[in-house]
Structures are given as structure tokens and as C-alpha cells.
Scaffold this active site. Sequence first.
Site, PDB file in Angstrom:
ATOM      1  N   ARG A 151     -12.946  -1.305  -1.386  1.00  0.00           N
ATOM      2  CA  ARG A 151     -12.498  -0.983  -0.002  1.00  0.00           C
ATOM      3  C   ARG A 151     -13.695  -0.176   0.888  1.00  0.00           C
ATOM      4  O   ARG A 151     -13.807  -0.864   1.953  1.00  0.00           O
ATOM      5  CB  ARG A 151     -11.235   0.064  -0.091  1.00  0.00           C
ATOM      6  CG  ARG A 151     -10.069  -0.652  -0.515  1.00  0.00           C
ATOM      7  CD  ARG A 151      -8.827   0.545  -0.274  1.00  0.00           C
ATOM      8  NE  ARG A 151      -8.580   0.301   0.954  1.00  0.00           N
ATOM      9  CZ  ARG A 151      -8.696   1.313   1.749  1.00  0.00           C
ATOM     10  NH1 ARG A 151      -9.168   2.503   1.349  1.00  0.00           N
ATOM     11  NH2 ARG A 151      -8.348   1.082   3.219  1.00  0.00           N
ATOM     12  N   TYR A 187     -14.254  -3.087   3.759  1.00  0.00           N
ATOM     13  CA  TYR A 187     -13.516  -2.684   5.228  1.00  0.00           C
ATOM     14  C   TYR A 187     -14.302  -1.304   5.687  1.00  0.00           C
ATOM     15  O   TYR A 187     -13.801  -0.613   6.595  1.00  0.00           O
ATOM     16  CB  TYR A 187     -12.154  -2.247   4.914  1.00  0.00           C
ATOM     17  CG  TYR A 187     -11.417  -3.082   4.292  1.00  0.00           C
ATOM     18  CD1 TYR A 187     -11.198  -4.501   4.482  1.00  0.00           C
ATOM     19  CD2 TYR A 187     -10.837  -2.917   2.797  1.00  0.00           C
ATOM     20  CE1 TYR A 187     -10.393  -5.333   3.863  1.00  0.00           C
ATOM     21  CE2 TYR A 187     -10.033  -3.855   2.207  1.00  0.00           C
ATOM     22  CZ  TYR A 187      -9.793  -5.119   2.601  1.00  0.00           C
ATOM     23  OH  TYR A 187      -9.020  -6.065   2.121  1.00  0.00           O
ATOM     24  N   CYS A 192     -26.246  -3.690  -7.738  1.00  0.00           N
ATOM     25  CA  CYS A 192     -27.648  -3.863  -7.113  1.00  0.00           C
ATOM     26  C   CYS A 192     -27.249  -4.542  -5.651  1.00  0.00           C
ATOM     27  O   CYS A 192     -27.365  -5.654  -5.332  1.00  0.00           O
ATOM     28  CB  CYS A 192     -28.331  -4.973  -7.685  1.00  0.00           C
ATOM     29  SG  CYS A 192     -28.773  -4.380  -9.169  1.00  0.00           S
ATOM     30  N   ARG A 215       0.760  -1.222  -0.185  1.00  0.00           N
ATOM     31  CA  ARG A 215       0.054  -0.018  -0.011  1.00  0.00           C
ATOM     32  C   ARG A 215       1.014   1.131  -0.126  1.00  0.00           C
ATOM     33  O   ARG A 215       0.403   2.219  -0.637  1.00  0.00           O
ATOM     34  CB  ARG A 215      -1.017   0.174   1.196  1.00  0.00           C
ATOM     35  CG  ARG A 215      -1.980   1.092   1.235  1.00  0.00           C
ATOM     36  CD  ARG A 215      -2.603   1.138   2.678  1.00  0.00           C
ATOM     37  NE  ARG A 215      -2.874  -0.067   3.184  1.00  0.00           N
ATOM     38  CZ  ARG A 215      -4.507  -0.452   2.816  1.00  0.00           C
ATOM     39  NH1 ARG A 215      -5.314   0.200   2.276  1.00  0.00           N
ATOM     40  NH2 ARG A 215      -4.635  -1.863   3.362  1.00  0.00           N
TER      41      ARG A 215
END
Length: 424
Positions: free
Chosen positions: A320, A324, A350, A284
Site C-alpha cells: 500500500r 498508493y 531493491c 476493507r
Amino acid sequence: MSLPGSPYLARAGADLQLDGCSLDELAAAYGTPLFVYSQRAMLDAVASYRRALAGRPHLLCYAMKANPSLAVLQTFARAGCGFDIVSIGELQRVLAAGGDAAKVVFSGVGKTRAEMQHALQIGVRCFNVESQGELEVLSRVATAAGRTAQVSLRVNPDVDAGTHPYISTGLKGNKFGIAHDQALDTYRRAAALPGLQVTGIDCHIGSQITQVAPYLDALDRLLDLVEAVEAEGIALHHVDVGGGLGIQYAGEAPPQADELVTQLLQRIDARGHGHRELLMEPGRSLVGNAGVLLTEVLYLKPGATKNFCVVDAAMNDLMRPAMYQAWMAIEPCRQREGPAPEWDVVGPVCESGDWLGRERALAVQPGDRLAVLSAGAYGMSMASNYNSRPRAAEVLIVDGRPMLVRERERFEDLILRERLMPPP
Ligand SMILES: *Cc1c(COP(=O)(O)O)cnc(C)c1O
């Protein structure tokens, strides 16, 4: 509000720019949803680690699951990085991008025999072994192949990385690594098994870590083990402290990479381990702040209790927030004057969980484009075709010039491997 994340992100008047390129213009030229990354920002992130590592034996292994696009891998391979992989598919990507297998460490709790064989044949630098069972299988596979597998044991140091439970990996009760109190026994076993050469120790305690302290705790636990293992005559060449350094999504203030490394090296030296090669597996922190996801506003749905801003990017493009509950900044590509009511920014998928941001004050109109910031990591790499949505295109800005490095998927790509039944 100031823009979180990359120093390469700035406004020129109303226009949001990444590395000097107008994001609104890129969205118009390449379509949306679109990921845009700054190569300079990625190289800066590498340089920050390197500043502190200079003069020390080290290897930076980019944890490519954060963003495995070939041009991104090329960027890091040319910068001299190795790679942390978790599957054979990732190894094949490294090779396709011109990376060096001798700088690859192979992590993951579920390596198959076929993956081990393949990795041995190509000659990865080492296997980060995560269980006793894996160790036994690796020994058999290596022996049968007439090869020696370099082995590092991934130890679970049982420290709290202080992060989201889904991305915390260094606590007891977690599926990753070998329990600290079983590690010495496992090293004895590794040293005795044929086909294996013990070479190091590693850990990876979690992701989006914003403090140095958990790293120092984990390092101390690793060095305790290194001393115990070497007291038994088993030499450990390298110490790998994993990845996990956080980036700025909102107000976080994670340590800079050079600050983290400096503190790690101080501790390593203080304990007399300065001669050892230091490996790190940042993911990251090398790519997250280097990228944005661009999306176009389709509809505005003001409501009694909530206002919805429906955009053309969704959870399949950027998981994300849905997965999370991650908060990611959302900025208009071109700022407009006028009232900025609060919107839930949602996609067309949906699922009620399909949102990119909630209660965001934005002055927007249909047709405007928005940028989701700090989307360079775990964005495209987690994208799916849910709802038969083709995956987004990717643009890499190289020396200030945009390059299309991944075409938008087409419908034909989606059905390529499918077969119709024969006529009735
Ligand atoms: C995911 C992962 C990393 C990288 O984590 P980041 O938080 O992206 O830095 C490093 N090592 C291993 C083993 C991983 O699984």
C-alpha cells in the site's frame, strides 16, 4: 499519539497488545514479518453492519480480495456472510473455507468463459456483469451449459467517491461498470437474451470512502434506474451498493458502518424501495483495522539529509505505501525511552519505492520490533515474492488466543513449479 484503528489495540505499559496478546511476544514466537489479526475485531465490524440491517432482507458479501486467507473466510462464513469474488480462485477459496456458493456474487470486468462455466456449475448467487460484451458471452455460456445465470448489472453511477484515483471506480472514464446512460438498454438486452435471469443492480464506487454523501448520490442514481427498468416490466429483486467504506489509518473519521447503513436505508425507504433486498460488499472495513504487520528493525542508517530505519518487511509484504503512497501508522511493539528522531522506515527490496513510512519519529534500536497498524486489508492479499522473498506468516487471535493460520513460505514453495533445463 493515540492509536488509530481498532479498539482492540492498546498499550499495557510499554507493551503494544492486540486483543490482549503482546505483539512483541507474537513476533518472537512466530518470527517476522508477521501479520496478526483479531477475529473479534472482524466480527465486531460485521456486527456494526448487521445492527442497522436487522429486520431487513439483506446479504453482506465480504469482498475477499481484501484478505482471502482461509481462516478469515471461515470467520465470515460462520458469521453468515456471503462473499464478493473477482476470480474463480476466490470461489475455490470460499468453498475450501466452508462458505456457501449460494451467497456468492461474482464481480470483475474480465471474467473468462471458463470462469463463467465453473461458477455456473457450482451455482453462485449472481453475476455482477460489467459490460454488454460480457452479457452476450454469459448468455452463450449459460445456454450451452443448460443453466440460467442470475444477472445484476454493475452500473457506473458517475459519482466522485473523493478517494485516491487508483481506488476510485465510480467515475466516467473508469474501466468498471456499465455507463449509467447505457444501463437501461443493457437491461433490455439482458431480459431478452436466453440463459439469463435479471435479478438485481449493483455499483461499487471506490475504496477508502470516508463520507456518506457519495453513497447516497450513487444510491439515488441506482434507484432512478431501478424505477426506469421496472417501468419496462423487468423486475429487480436486489440493490447492491458495493463496498468501499473507509477505515482509520491516521486522522480519518469515516462513518461507522451502522451509520452508513442507516442513512442508506432511510433513503431507500423514502423512495419507496424498502421491500428490496439490500446487498453490500464490504472488504476493507471488515478486516483493515483488525490487523497489523509486525517487522523487526535490522539496521539504523542515520544520514546527512535522511535517516533510514531498515526493517525486515518490505513492499512485497505490504504494497500500500509503495503503490498508493498510503500513510500507515508505525508503532514500536515495546516503547523505549529516549530521543525519537525521524526515520524513513524502509525494507530490504531493491527499489527506492520500497518504504513503509516516511519521516516517522521513533525511538528505536536494531532488534526492536515495529507494528504497522491497520494492515489487515490489502496487505497479505497483495503480497508477492519479489526479490525471492517468502511471504509472511499469519496469526489469527481467536477468543484471545493466537493461532497460526498461515505458515511462513519456504524457499521450496517459491520454486515448486519451476523446472531446470536438462543437462547440456
Ligand atoms: C474491491 C471491491 C469491493 C470492496 O472494496 P473495499 O474498499 O475493500 O470495501 C467491493 N466490490 C467490488 C466489486 C470490489 O472490486
